[in-house]
Design a protein around this motif. Structure first.
Motif, PDB file in Angstrom:
ATOM      1  N   LEU A 162       5.403  -0.714  -0.005  1.00 38.07           N
ATOM      2  CA  LEU A 162       4.007  -1.510  -0.331  1.00 38.07           C
ATOM      3  C   LEU A 162       4.130  -2.702   0.353  1.00 38.07           C
ATOM      4  CD1 LEU A 162       1.013  -1.596  -1.922  1.00 38.07           C
ATOM      5  CD2 LEU A 162       2.319  -2.933  -3.660  1.00 38.07           C
ATOM      6  N   PHE A 163       3.139  -2.917   1.493  1.00 41.27           N
ATOM      7  CA  PHE A 163       3.024  -3.987   2.294  1.00 41.27           C
ATOM      8  C   PHE A 163       2.096  -5.114   1.917  1.00 41.27           C
ATOM      9  CE2 PHE A 163       4.770  -0.591   4.886  1.00 41.27           C
ATOM     10  CZ  PHE A 163       5.957  -0.998   5.384  1.00 41.27           C
ATOM     11  N   VAL A 164       2.220  -6.314   1.720  1.00 43.34           N
ATOM     12  CA  VAL A 164       1.413  -7.056   1.376  1.00 43.34           C
ATOM     13  C   VAL A 164       1.325  -8.548   2.205  1.00 43.34           C
ATOM     14  CG1 VAL A 164       0.498  -8.154  -0.870  1.00 43.34           C
ATOM     15  CG2 VAL A 164       1.782  -6.429  -1.191  1.00 43.34           C
ATOM     16  N   TYR A 165      -0.111  -8.998   2.350  1.00 41.49           N
ATOM     17  CA  TYR A 165      -0.319 -10.420   3.051  1.00 41.49           C
ATOM     18  C   TYR A 165      -1.619 -10.667   3.020  1.00 41.49           C
ATOM     19  CZ  TYR A 165      -2.429  -7.100   6.447  1.00 41.49           C
ATOM     20  OH  TYR A 165      -3.120  -6.158   7.203  1.00 41.49           O
ATOM     21  N   PRO A 166      -1.765 -12.016   2.966  1.00 38.73           N
ATOM     22  CA  PRO A 166      -3.028 -12.694   2.728  1.00 38.73           C
ATOM     23  C   PRO A 166      -4.128 -12.021   3.660  1.00 38.73           C
ATOM     24  CG  PRO A 166      -1.317 -14.301   2.883  1.00 38.73           C
ATOM     25  CD  PRO A 166      -1.001 -13.075   3.420  1.00 38.73           C
ATOM     26  N   THR A 167      -5.354 -12.064   3.324  1.00 41.35           N
ATOM     27  CA  THR A 167      -6.450 -11.587   4.097  1.00 41.35           C
ATOM     28  C   THR A 167      -7.656 -12.539   3.739  1.00 41.35           C
ATOM     29  OG1 THR A 167      -7.740  -9.772   5.019  1.00 41.35           O
ATOM     30  CG2 THR A 167      -7.135  -9.688   2.477  1.00 41.35           C
ATOM     31  N   GLN A 168      -8.857 -12.437   4.776  1.00 43.97           N
ATOM     32  CA  GLN A 168     -10.016 -13.102   4.450  1.00 43.97           C
ATOM     33  C   GLN A 168     -11.024 -12.005   4.287  1.00 43.97           C
ATOM     34  OE1 GLN A 168     -10.858 -15.969   7.555  1.00 43.97           O
ATOM     35  NE2 GLN A 168      -9.426 -17.359   6.756  1.00 43.97           N
ATOM     36  N   ASP A 169     -10.531 -10.766   4.366  1.00 41.78           N
ATOM     37  CA  ASP A 169     -11.540  -9.658   4.089  1.00 41.78           C
ATOM     38  C   ASP A 169     -11.998  -9.679   2.537  1.00 41.78           C
ATOM     39  OD1 ASP A 169     -11.265  -9.145   6.879  1.00 41.78           O
ATOM     40  OD2 ASP A 169      -9.828  -7.533   6.197  1.00 41.78           O
ATOM     41  N   PRO A 170     -13.152  -9.094   2.127  1.00 44.25           N
ATOM     42  CA  PRO A 170     -13.630  -9.063   1.050  1.00 44.25           C
ATOM     43  C   PRO A 170     -12.985  -7.938   0.272  1.00 44.25           C
ATOM     44  CG  PRO A 170     -15.194  -8.312   2.356  1.00 44.25           C
ATOM     45  CD  PRO A 170     -14.176  -8.689   3.341  1.00 44.25           C
TER      46      PRO A 170
ATOM     47  N   ILE B 236      -2.485   4.453   2.034  1.00 42.61           N
ATOM     48  CA  ILE B 236      -3.723   4.021   1.275  1.00 42.61           C
ATOM     49  C   ILE B 236      -3.818   2.316   1.700  1.00 42.61           C
ATOM     50  CG2 ILE B 236      -4.720   3.650  -1.046  1.00 42.61           C
ATOM     51  CD1 ILE B 236      -3.643   6.215  -1.842  1.00 42.61           C
ATOM     52  N   HIS B 237      -4.908   2.132   1.926  1.00 39.28           N
ATOM     53  CA  HIS B 237      -5.273   0.604   2.178  1.00 39.28           C
ATOM     54  C   HIS B 237      -6.562   0.119   1.319  1.00 39.28           C
ATOM     55  CE1 HIS B 237      -7.215  -2.509   4.995  1.00 39.28           C
ATOM     56  NE2 HIS B 237      -6.252  -3.196   4.381  1.00 39.28           N
ATOM     57  N   TRP B 238      -6.256  -1.116   0.874  1.00 37.79           N
ATOM     58  CA  TRP B 238      -7.329  -1.981  -0.069  1.00 37.79           C
ATOM     59  C   TRP B 238      -6.775  -3.215   0.094  1.00 37.79           C
ATOM     60  CZ3 TRP B 238      -2.936   0.368  -2.417  1.00 37.79           C
ATOM     61  CH2 TRP B 238      -2.183  -0.463  -3.236  1.00 37.79           C
ATOM     62  N   SER B 239      -8.112  -4.081  -0.227  1.00 41.27           N
ATOM     63  CA  SER B 239      -8.009  -5.536  -0.506  1.00 41.27           C
ATOM     64  C   SER B 239      -8.351  -5.878  -1.587  1.00 41.27           C
ATOM     65  CB  SER B 239      -9.014  -6.109   0.714  1.00 41.27           C
ATOM     66  OG  SER B 239      -8.448  -5.796   2.081  1.00 41.27           O
ATOM     67  N   LYS B 240      -7.685  -7.138  -2.236  1.00 43.04           N
ATOM     68  CA  LYS B 240      -8.253  -7.467  -3.508  1.00 43.04           C
ATOM     69  C   LYS B 240      -7.670  -9.046  -3.703  1.00 43.04           C
ATOM     70  CE  LYS B 240      -7.803  -6.289  -8.590  1.00 43.04           C
ATOM     71  NZ  LYS B 240      -7.138  -5.320  -9.501  1.00 43.04           N
ATOM     72  N   THR B 241      -8.517  -9.726  -4.310  1.00 46.72           N
ATOM     73  CA  THR B 241      -8.249 -10.887  -4.497  1.00 46.72           C
ATOM     74  C   THR B 241      -7.528 -11.713  -3.128  1.00 46.72           C
ATOM     75  OG1 THR B 241      -6.085 -10.495  -5.716  1.00 46.72           O
ATOM     76  CG2 THR B 241      -8.612 -10.737  -7.208  1.00 46.72           C
ATOM     77  N   GLY B 242      -8.179 -11.709  -2.134  1.00 46.28           N
ATOM     78  CA  GLY B 242      -7.401 -12.440  -1.078  1.00 46.28           C
ATOM     79  C   GLY B 242      -6.217 -11.786  -0.575  1.00 46.28           C
ATOM     80  N   MET B 243      -5.872 -10.482  -0.894  1.00 48.37           N
ATOM     81  CA  MET B 243      -4.741  -9.821  -0.498  1.00 48.37           C
ATOM     82  C   MET B 243      -4.946  -8.366   0.196  1.00 48.37           C
ATOM     83  SD  MET B 243      -1.670 -11.832  -0.820  1.00 48.37           S
ATOM     84  CE  MET B 243      -1.130 -13.199  -1.463  1.00 48.37           C
ATOM     85  N   SER B 244      -4.270  -8.195   1.058  1.00 45.50           N
ATOM     86  CA  SER B 244      -4.266  -7.128   1.764  1.00 45.50           C
ATOM     87  C   SER B 244      -3.094  -6.071   1.515  1.00 45.50           C
ATOM     88  CB  SER B 244      -4.401  -6.908   3.226  1.00 45.50           C
ATOM     89  OG  SER B 244      -4.776  -5.594   4.088  1.00 45.50           O
ATOM     90  N   PHE B 245      -3.274  -4.877   1.073  1.00 46.02           N
ATOM     91  CA  PHE B 245      -2.193  -3.974   0.328  1.00 46.02           C
ATOM     92  C   PHE B 245      -2.288  -2.788   1.360  1.00 46.02           C
ATOM     93  CE2 PHE B 245      -3.478  -6.562  -3.032  1.00 46.02           C
ATOM     94  CZ  PHE B 245      -2.159  -6.874  -3.748  1.00 46.02           C
ATOM     95  N   TRP B 246      -1.103  -2.295   1.816  1.00 47.11           N
ATOM     96  CA  TRP B 246      -0.837  -1.105   2.446  1.00 47.11           C
ATOM     97  C   TRP B 246       0.199  -0.246   1.772  1.00 47.11           C
ATOM     98  CZ3 TRP B 246      -3.535   0.541   6.831  1.00 47.11           C
ATOM     99  CH2 TRP B 246      -4.590  -0.534   7.407  1.00 47.11           C
TER     100      TRP B 246
END
Length: 251
Positions: free
Chosen positions: A199-207, A222-232
């Protein structure tokens, strides 16, 4: 891999055109060789610069008229029998010229695949790389989230969310630092029976975004973004189990 071999493959590597073996070898060499790392950064910088709007030139609206006028003044009036051949020749030339310039410009600046597609490939490469070398999968082997989460303090400029999902069938086994797409990321390691999930996690500005399911080289992503974080989430586990894992992470 030696620098001479790396130089011949850097452009193809930057365009994601290499096979998996050469891609991983180049990726590892760039980490170890400052000279080749700078060469790779220069290629990426040049590609970024070429996408700048200042490289685009919009032809004036009256270009065709002026071209026809100048050619008409320079050449004698054609015989009536060849009127249609010569009358429209400047227009054809100008149109072909503009089309040719447009095709070349688009070829130079258009990236191969979308940004998400390229990132998915990079995530799968990182997952494969972590499984290839003994000891590279985890920097901090632990099933205790209160041990794994503090380990990242001072090593990253963000705090990745770390949860033990053993009750949901996905026990935490550790974590490590990784470097993907030009920036450091937190890699959290979970297990599903005998399958490893990165599970790769890093900050993002994406909604915030819903799950996007992809597959690359036989691996599910599987990729998703939540609360300022991008998850892969990346694994060879079946897609149903990986979707169940992503749901557990997001709760």
């Amino acid at each position: 891999m030696k620098c001479e071999e790396s130089k011949e493959l850097l452009n193809s590597y930057s365009d994601s055109e290499l096979d998996l073996v050469n891609h991983l070898q180049i990726e590892q060499h760039i980490k170890e060789c400052p000279h080749c790392c700078r060469a790779h950064e220069n290629i990426l910088a040049m590609r970024s610069a070429m996408t700048d709007d200042s490289f685009y030139f919009k032809a004036p609206g009256d270009l065709g008229t002026r071209l026809r006028s100048s050619l008409k003044e320079a050449e004698p009036e054609p015989p009536l029998s060849s009127f249609w051949n010569w009358r429209w020749m400047p227009v054809f030339v100008s149109v072909l010229l503009l089309v040719g310039v447009s095709i070349v410009a688009l070829t130079l600046v258009r990236p191969t695949g979308t940004g998400e597609d390229m990132l998915a490939t990079a995530m799968v490469s990182a997952h494969i790389r972590s499984m290839m070398t003994d000891g590279h999968l985890m920097d901090v082997p632990s099933t205790d989230q209160h041990t794994v989460k503090p380990w990242f303090d001072g090593k990253l400029d963000f705090a990745p969310p770390v949860n033990d999902l053993a009750a949901q069938g996905f026990p935490l086994t550790g974590g490590r630092l990784d470097y993907i797409d030009g920036h450091p990321v937190a890699a959290l390691i979970y297990q599903r029976r005998k399958h490893v999930i990165n599970l790769f996690v890093y900050p993002t500005q994406d909604p915030d975004s819903q799950n996007r399911v992809l597959d690359r080289q036989g691996y599910n992503v599987i990729h998703w973004s939540k609360t300022g974080m991008s998850f892969w989430a990346v694994s060879d586990v079946n897609v149903g189990d990986l979707q169940e894992f992503s749901t557990a992470v997001q709760k």
